[in-house]
Design a protein around this motif. Structure first.
Motif, mmCIF file in Angstrom:
data_model
loop_
_atom_site.group_PDB
_atom_site.id
_atom_site.type_symbol
_atom_site.label_atom_id
_atom_site.label_comp_id
_atom_site.label_asym_id
_atom_site.label_seq_id
_atom_site.Cartn_x
_atom_site.Cartn_y
_atom_site.Cartn_z
ATOM 1 N N LEU A 256 0.809 -1.213 0.000
ATOM 2 C CA LEU A 256 0.000 0.000 0.000
ATOM 3 C C LEU A 256 0.845 1.267 0.000
ATOM 4 N N LYS A 257 2.084 1.172 0.455
ATOM 5 C CA LYS A 257 2.965 2.344 0.438
ATOM 6 C C LYS A 257 3.345 2.729 -0.987
ATOM 7 N N LYS A 258 3.183 1.804 -1.921
ATOM 8 C CA LYS A 258 3.533 2.074 -3.313
ATOM 9 C C LYS A 258 2.315 2.368 -4.185
ATOM 10 N N CYS A 259 1.128 2.342 -3.626
ATOM 11 C CA CYS A 259 -0.103 2.568 -4.393
ATOM 12 C C CYS A 259 -0.420 4.056 -4.449
ATOM 13 N N VAL A 260 -0.594 4.582 -5.649
ATOM 14 C CA VAL A 260 -0.896 5.998 -5.850
ATOM 15 C C VAL A 260 -1.976 6.143 -6.917
ATOM 16 N N SER A 261 -2.557 7.326 -6.972
ATOM 17 C CA SER A 261 -3.531 7.675 -8.012
ATOM 18 C C SER A 261 -2.939 8.782 -8.860
ATOM 19 N N LEU A 262 -2.972 8.587 -10.150
ATOM 20 C CA LEU A 262 -2.436 9.564 -11.086
ATOM 21 C C LEU A 262 -3.529 9.944 -12.069
ATOM 22 N N SER A 263 -3.847 11.214 -12.115
ATOM 23 C CA SER A 263 -4.872 11.710 -13.032
ATOM 24 C C SER A 263 -4.174 12.425 -14.183
ATOM 25 N N LEU A 264 -4.549 12.074 -15.396
ATOM 26 C CA LEU A 264 -3.949 12.680 -16.585
ATOM 27 C C LEU A 264 -4.989 13.511 -17.315
ATOM 28 N N GLY A 265 -4.552 14.567 -17.939
ATOM 29 C CA GLY A 265 -5.457 15.384 -18.729
ATOM 30 C C GLY A 265 -5.407 16.840 -18.317
ATOM 31 N N GLN A 266 -6.208 17.639 -18.983
ATOM 32 C CA GLN A 266 -6.205 19.069 -18.726
ATOM 33 C C GLN A 266 -6.870 19.425 -17.403
ATOM 34 N N SER B 265 -12.016 13.471 -7.769
ATOM 35 C CA SER B 265 -12.464 12.142 -7.341
ATOM 36 C C SER B 265 -11.313 11.166 -7.201
ATOM 37 N N VAL B 266 -10.183 11.441 -7.875
ATOM 38 C CA VAL B 266 -9.020 10.563 -7.780
ATOM 39 C C VAL B 266 -8.569 10.444 -6.336
ATOM 40 N N SER B 267 -8.689 11.515 -5.566
ATOM 41 C CA SER B 267 -8.230 11.495 -4.182
ATOM 42 C C SER B 267 -9.110 10.629 -3.298
ATOM 43 N N ASN B 268 -10.240 10.166 -3.795
ATOM 44 C CA ASN B 268 -11.139 9.322 -3.003
ATOM 45 C C ASN B 268 -10.941 7.836 -3.267
ATOM 46 N N LEU B 269 -10.038 7.457 -4.160
ATOM 47 C CA LEU B 269 -9.819 6.045 -4.467
ATOM 48 C C LEU B 269 -9.069 5.364 -3.327
ATOM 49 N N THR B 270 -9.436 4.111 -3.055
ATOM 50 C CA THR B 270 -8.808 3.362 -1.970
ATOM 51 C C THR B 270 -8.476 1.940 -2.406
ATOM 52 N N ILE B 271 -7.527 1.352 -1.697
ATOM 53 C CA ILE B 271 -7.234 -0.073 -1.812
ATOM 54 C C ILE B 271 -7.162 -0.603 -0.389
ATOM 55 N N PRO C 273 -6.275 4.981 1.611
ATOM 56 C CA PRO C 273 -6.262 5.906 0.475
ATOM 57 C C PRO C 273 -5.083 5.657 -0.455
ATOM 58 N N THR C 274 -5.303 5.934 -1.725
ATOM 59 C CA THR C 274 -4.212 5.948 -2.704
ATOM 60 C C THR C 274 -3.927 7.417 -2.957
ATOM 61 N N PRO C 275 -2.846 7.941 -2.388
ATOM 62 C CA PRO C 275 -2.607 9.379 -2.486
ATOM 63 C C PRO C 275 -2.463 9.842 -3.931
ATOM 64 N N PRO C 276 -3.085 10.983 -4.254
ATOM 65 C CA PRO C 276 -2.951 11.509 -5.610
ATOM 66 C C PRO C 276 -1.560 12.093 -5.826
ATOM 67 N N VAL C 277 -1.009 11.854 -6.997
ATOM 68 C CA VAL C 277 0.297 12.403 -7.375
ATOM 69 C C VAL C 277 0.177 13.046 -8.747
ATOM 70 N N ASP C 278 1.112 13.945 -9.071
ATOM 71 C CA ASP C 278 1.070 14.568 -10.394
ATOM 72 C C ASP C 278 2.100 13.968 -11.339
#
Length: 82
Positions: free
Chosen positions: A48-58, A63-69, A73-78
């Motif tokens: 879980l320390k390696k699980c992240v959420s990445l949102s692509l696009g303009q 909602s990406v910050s609400n994803l979980t495993i 939480p899966t922290p959002p990253v850029d």
């Protein structure tokens, strides 16, 4: 995994979807929950320390910050480096 695509390589897993609406994110979360269940049943647990959420696009979605495993939480990253 009915609503998203999964990419596997060695011990890495990436899941992707093109969500436009909140229901799409709920379906993606359902796929993440299914993937977690599969990993538990097969004794291949996610780090879980390696699980992240990445949102692509303009317009990255909040909602990406609400994803979980596994309820965590899966922290959002850029950006993310394999």
């Amino acid at each position: 995994m009915n609503h998203s695509k999964t990419f596997l390589f060695a011990d890495d897993t990436k899941c992707a979807t093109d969500p436009d609406t909140s229901p799409d994110f709920k379906l993606f979360q359902k796929d993440l929950d299914s993937l977690h269940g599969w990993s538990v049943n097969n004794s291949l647990l996610f780090n879980l320390k390696k699980c992240v959420s990445l949102s692509l696009g303009q317009k990255p979605s909040s909602s990406v910050s609400n994803l979980t495993i596994k309820g965590g939480p899966t922290p959002p990253v850029d950006h993310h480096k394999d």
